[in-house]
Design a protein around this motif. Structure first.
Motif, PDB file in Angstrom:
ATOM      1  N   GLY A  37      -2.812   3.813  -4.579  1.00 54.60           N
ATOM      2  CA  GLY A  37      -3.336   5.027  -5.016  1.00 54.60           C
ATOM      3  C   GLY A  37      -2.659   6.268  -4.080  1.00 54.60           C
ATOM      4  O   GLY A  37      -3.200   7.338  -3.883  1.00 54.60           O
ATOM      5  N   ILE A  38      -2.112   5.934  -2.799  1.00 56.93           N
ATOM      6  CA  ILE A  38      -1.596   6.752  -2.036  1.00 56.93           C
ATOM      7  C   ILE A  38      -0.347   7.657  -2.548  1.00 56.93           C
ATOM      8  O   ILE A  38       0.673   7.058  -2.938  1.00 56.93           O
ATOM      9  N   VAL A  39      -0.451   8.881  -2.663  1.00 56.10           N
ATOM     10  CA  VAL A  39       0.250   9.815  -3.111  1.00 56.10           C
ATOM     11  C   VAL A  39       1.788   9.829  -2.590  1.00 56.10           C
ATOM     12  O   VAL A  39       1.730   9.859  -1.402  1.00 56.10           O
ATOM     13  N   THR A  40       2.809   9.611  -3.225  1.00 54.28           N
ATOM     14  CA  THR A  40       3.920   9.266  -2.556  1.00 54.28           C
ATOM     15  C   THR A  40       5.105  10.348  -3.225  1.00 54.28           C
ATOM     16  O   THR A  40       4.958  10.503  -4.353  1.00 54.28           O
ATOM     17  N   ALA A  41       5.900  10.965  -2.284  1.00 53.52           N
ATOM     18  CA  ALA A  41       6.783  11.955  -3.122  1.00 53.52           C
ATOM     19  C   ALA A  41       8.233  11.603  -2.192  1.00 53.52           C
ATOM     20  O   ALA A  41       8.327  11.033  -1.082  1.00 53.52           O
ATOM     21  N   GLY A  42       9.462  11.925  -2.931  1.00 57.35           N
ATOM     22  CA  GLY A  42      10.702  11.775  -2.285  1.00 57.35           C
ATOM     23  C   GLY A  42      11.721  11.851  -3.368  1.00 57.35           C
ATOM     24  O   GLY A  42      11.522  12.242  -4.361  1.00 57.35           O
ATOM     25  N   LYS A  43      12.812  11.845  -2.716  1.00 58.21           N
ATOM     26  CA  LYS A  43      14.070  11.845  -3.499  1.00 58.21           C
ATOM     27  C   LYS A  43      15.149  10.782  -3.395  1.00 58.21           C
ATOM     28  O   LYS A  43      15.523  10.548  -2.104  1.00 58.21           O
ATOM     29  N   THR A  44      15.830  10.244  -4.323  1.00 58.44           N
ATOM     30  CA  THR A  44      16.755   9.462  -4.121  1.00 58.44           C
ATOM     31  C   THR A  44      18.222  10.038  -4.023  1.00 58.44           C
ATOM     32  O   THR A  44      18.473  11.334  -4.354  1.00 58.44           O
ATOM     33  N   GLY A  45      19.254   9.363  -3.495  1.00 61.94           N
ATOM     34  CA  GLY A  45      20.549   9.710  -3.367  1.00 61.94           C
ATOM     35  C   GLY A  45      21.644   8.790  -3.457  1.00 61.94           C
ATOM     36  O   GLY A  45      21.247   7.717  -2.735  1.00 61.94           O
ATOM     37  N   THR A  46      22.657   8.951  -4.188  1.00 66.74           N
ATOM     38  CA  THR A  46      23.563   7.920  -4.417  1.00 66.74           C
ATOM     39  C   THR A  46      24.875   8.677  -4.411  1.00 66.74           C
ATOM     40  O   THR A  46      25.106   9.663  -5.247  1.00 66.74           O
ATOM     41  N   PRO A  93      -5.537  11.351  -5.186  1.00 64.25           N
ATOM     42  CA  PRO A  93      -6.325  10.539  -6.102  1.00 64.25           C
ATOM     43  C   PRO A  93      -6.852   9.423  -5.343  1.00 64.25           C
ATOM     44  O   PRO A  93      -6.499   8.336  -5.718  1.00 64.25           O
ATOM     45  N   LEU A  94      -7.513   9.603  -4.121  1.00 62.27           N
ATOM     46  CA  LEU A  94      -7.680   8.403  -3.197  1.00 62.27           C
ATOM     47  C   LEU A  94      -9.092   8.082  -3.436  1.00 62.27           C
ATOM     48  O   LEU A  94      -9.976   8.630  -3.928  1.00 62.27           O
ATOM     49  N   LYS A 107     -10.443   0.965   4.493  1.00 57.83           N
ATOM     50  CA  LYS A 107     -10.490  -0.600   4.126  1.00 57.83           C
ATOM     51  C   LYS A 107     -10.061  -0.903   3.061  1.00 57.83           C
ATOM     52  O   LYS A 107      -9.160  -2.042   3.101  1.00 57.83           O
ATOM     53  N   THR A 108      -9.899  -0.223   2.007  1.00 59.45           N
ATOM     54  CA  THR A 108      -9.144  -0.652   1.054  1.00 59.45           C
ATOM     55  C   THR A 108      -7.537  -0.744   1.101  1.00 59.45           C
ATOM     56  O   THR A 108      -6.930  -1.838   0.728  1.00 59.45           O
ATOM     57  N   VAL A 109      -7.185   0.138   1.868  1.00 57.02           N
ATOM     58  CA  VAL A 109      -5.658   0.103   2.135  1.00 57.02           C
ATOM     59  C   VAL A 109      -5.295  -0.975   3.157  1.00 57.02           C
ATOM     60  O   VAL A 109      -4.451  -1.674   2.967  1.00 57.02           O
ATOM     61  N   ALA A 110      -6.093  -1.364   3.860  1.00 57.89           N
ATOM     62  CA  ALA A 110      -5.915  -2.352   4.695  1.00 57.89           C
ATOM     63  C   ALA A 110      -5.645  -3.555   4.341  1.00 57.89           C
ATOM     64  O   ALA A 110      -4.985  -4.550   4.839  1.00 57.89           O
ATOM     65  N   GLU A 111      -6.267  -3.915   3.041  1.00 61.12           N
ATOM     66  CA  GLU A 111      -6.155  -5.228   2.385  1.00 61.12           C
ATOM     67  C   GLU A 111      -4.649  -5.197   1.693  1.00 61.12           C
ATOM     68  O   GLU A 111      -4.435  -4.921   0.559  1.00 61.12           O
TER      69      GLU A 111
END
Length: 718
Positions: free
Chosen positions: A582-591, A656-657, A664-668
């Protein structure tokens, strides 16, 4: 008495008529005589040169000589034109390298490497063992004392041997050319670099003695294990001064110059010994030693000191050394201890992420190189990967390689649009458009009609940013936005710039994208936290000496961009980049066109990362897109980086974490659902951020109470 002639009305005076007749007669006679004289002179010249007229083979020789003079004159003009860029390099203070001796620490105070001169290792070339000099010359440049910087005989021999073998088995570069590359240039493989290298080699030969050239070469070459120069390598591998090395050890050192990664003895001792045996053979074949003199070294090969195989972050250290020279040029003391921002744990994870991607997918995608830059919130550089292997190539593709960013450049157009009143829900038209003679097309040559800007960015539609640039924003404003956000590379003005046709660096992209998780503020990218002298005096502190971050985008524009950018890893082109748990990620691809470059640049509330894959020779990959290997590599590193840390929200996004036990949850770490995803890495347990801040506060108070030397400071930080 003279007769008075009174002119009739309408007639010219007779005297004037006679005057003009005399002028006309003089001009006629003068021109005729001049022409006659010229003909006479030309006839005399012709008669004179007839004495030198040749026929037969002699005439052929004269014709060839004449053509050679013509071509030679044109060639000299071309050579002078080509020499100008190379000679510009010599105007730099290239000897300034010797003025600095820098010990680098990581963010926690652990020593991670050195750059510049290590004063205790300086050894005059006259004091070096004779067998070391012979080993180097026999292997690197046997005709070193005979050529003028370029060895045409050696080049012809190398080309012949390579043609026979069907591959590159010998190099044609002289020792002077290699020094020119080390002093002035990079390891970038290009015709321009080779031309500069040749001219600079001739310049070095004209301005330095052979002894000075050889001394500089032995002091500046990379020798593996994070060492530069034969003296430092001798201490690292054998634990002894360079003046004490045996013939077997000298042969092993000489074998490192061309391939330090492949033959580093602390990594691959058998390969290093085999290479040293080849060096001994070169010495015999070159007539520098007899077989009887080297037989003992063959039978008793060199042994090395046990060393940890952990590699120093050399690409980062090269860049950090340049930053130190820029910052510390005003300081009187150039023997320095520098605490950097690098996190060795994240650096190792970044190295592994890029290496494993190339190892597992490099052949199928036909890709051989990659680069990565990772920034933490606040601009600190936590990891940098400049290429597949530093030992093979010291060219830093993260900070020096100029590559087309493709669609990852579109964020500057959209950010400017948000600044000019657009919102993610603004409707735009996806349809055919032309700008002059250029007509951009979407991937698949299809059009969606009326869509929102958010959808246009998520689906990486090409016509929308071009339409915005042409009808509303303008190319100049887009370029200014990119520069303001952190793109330092000079941009090439062109109507195609909205689609990322101008070249940038990986560092540029990471710096600019980091503005968005900063809420629109300047990212303040930096790799140097503190600079101290050996008395413990803090000469520079980033937090103290640098100005606060400027606002680049309004808070609303940054929030709008974040809202759109967080859709791309979930409904857009970068689904393989979405982080777990549930870690919110943002970004953009490029080709880019012909699949030459593939990018993913993304961020969370904690970190920003830019990932690039491609080939140094600009050959096409096997249909690799930014949403494939770059996105997968980003995810592998970021999943590791976010284990066991306090998660920060992205401005304008409700994260939404999970609740208080999120860390602790993320560490697993668990296997990803995508069967093509790279296997996860597990981050070792570390101190919490609160504990780290407490320890740093204690260290700062102790430092204020009693100034400490750098070694003591490092021990406290540990």
């Amino acid at each position: 008495m003279t007769e008075d002639h009174t002119p009739e009305p309408g007639q010219k005076p007779r005297l004037k008529r006679h005057f003009f007749l005399r002028i006309d007669s003089w001009l006629d006679s003068t021109l005729w005589n001049a022409g006659y004289d010229l003909v006479e002179i030309w006839e005399e010249i012709t008669i004179f040169f007839r004495r030198f007229r040749v026929r037969g083979l002699k005439k052929l020789g004269f014709e060839i000589a004449g053509e050679a003079m013509t071509l030679g004159t044109a060639g000299m003009v071309v050579l002078l034109t080509l020499a100008q860029p190379a000679l510009e390099e010599t105007k730099k203070d290239w000897r300034n390298h010797d003025n600095f001796a820098v010990t680098f620490l990581d963010r926690y105070g652990n020593t991670i490497g050195h750059r510049g001169i290590i004063h205790e290792n300086l050894v005059p070339i006259d004091d070096l063992p004779d067998h070391l000099i012979k080993a180097v010359l026999a292997t690197e440049d046997r005709r070193f004392f005979e050529h003028f910087g370029i060895d045409f005989l050696g080049l012809a021999r190398a080309m012949t041997e390579n043609a026979k073998a069907g591959t590159v088995v010998q190099g044609g570069s002289t020792l002077t050319q290699q020094l020119a590359k080390n002093l002035f240039l990079t390891n970038e493989r290009s015709i321009e670099r080779k031309i500069k290298e040749a001219f600079l080699a001739v310049w070095l030969e004209a301005n330095l003695s052979k002894k000075e050239i050889l001394s500089l070469y032995l002091d500046r070459a990379y020798m593996g294990g994070g060492t530069f120069g034969a003296a430092a390598a001798s201490q690292f591998y054998f634990g002894k001064s360079i003046t004490e090395v045996t013939l077997a050890e000298a042969a092993m050192l000489a074998g490192l110059f061309k391939a330090p990664a492949k033959y580093a003895p602390h990594v691959n001792l058998p390969a290093a010994r085999a290479r040293a045996n080849d060096v001994l053979t070169n010495m015999v074949q070159g007539g520098l030693m007899s077989e009887g003199q080297v037989v003992s070294a063959r039978r008793n090969p060199a042994t090395v000191v046990d060393r940890d195989e952990a590699e120093a972050p050399d690409y980062f250290l090269d860049w950090a050394f340049e930053e130190v020279q820029r910052i510390a040029a005003r300081f009187k003391d150039h023997t320095l201890v520098v605490r950097t921002t690098i996190d060795t744990g994240l650096q190792q994870a970044a190295d592994e992420a890029v290496a494993s991607s190339l190892r597992e997918y490099g052949e199928s995608y036909n890709v051989r190189q990659g680069a990565l830059v990772m920034l933490e919130s606040g601009g600190a550089v936590r990891a940098m990967v400049g290429g597949r292997d530093y030992g093979e190539s010291q060219f830093n593709r993260a900070t020096r390689a100029l590559r087309q960013p493709g669609s990852s450049f579109k964020i500057y157009t959209y950010a400017l649009a948000m600044e000019n009143g657009y919102t993610p829900s603004t409707m735009v038209t996806d349809g055919p458009i032309s700008w002059g003679n250029w007509s951009p097309h979407n991937y698949g040559n299809s059009y969606a009609g009326r869509i929102t800007i958010e959808t246009a960015l998520a689906k990486s539609i090409n016509t929308i940013p071009v339409r915005l640039a042409k009808e509303k924003l303008g190319i100049d404003a887009i370029m200014q936005t990119a520069k303001a956000m952190g793109v330092e590379t000079p941009l090439r003005k062109d109507v195609t710039i909205p689609l990322g046709t101008t070249e940038v660096t990986v560092m540029d992209q990471a710096t600019a994208y980091a503005v968005l998780p900063a809420g629109g503020y300047q990212s303040r990218r930096h790799g140097i936290a503190q600079i101290m002298n050996y008395q413990g005096e803090v000469l520079y502190d980033f937090d103290r000496d640098e100005k606060p971050a400027d606002r680049i985008l309004t808070a609303q524009a940054a929030a709008y961009m974040n809202q759109m950018m967080t859709k791309i890893p979930y409904i857009g082109t970068a689904r393989r980049a979405a982080l777990d748990h549930g870690i919110v990620t943002a970004g953009k691809t490029g080709t880019t066109q012909a699949y030459r470059d593939a990018w993913f640049v993304g961020y969370t509330g904690n970190y920003t990362g830019a990932v690039w894959f491609g080939n140094d020779d600009y050959t096409s990959t096997n249909n690799m897109t930014g949403g494939s290997l770059p996105a997968m590599t980003f995810k592998k590193l970021m999943d590791y980086a976010h284990q066991g840390i306090d998660l920060k929200p992205i401005p304008g996004i409700e994260n939404p974490l999970p609740g208080p036990d999120a860390a602790k949850t993320v560490a697993e770490a668990k296997p990803a659902d995508d069967p093509t995803a790279l296997p996860p890495m597990v981050r070792p347990r570390s101190l919490s951020s609160q504990s780290t801040r407490l320890i740093r506060d204690i260290a700062a108070k102790l430092r204020l109470a009693a100034p400490l030397g750098p070694a003591q400071s490092a021990s406290i930080l540990n």
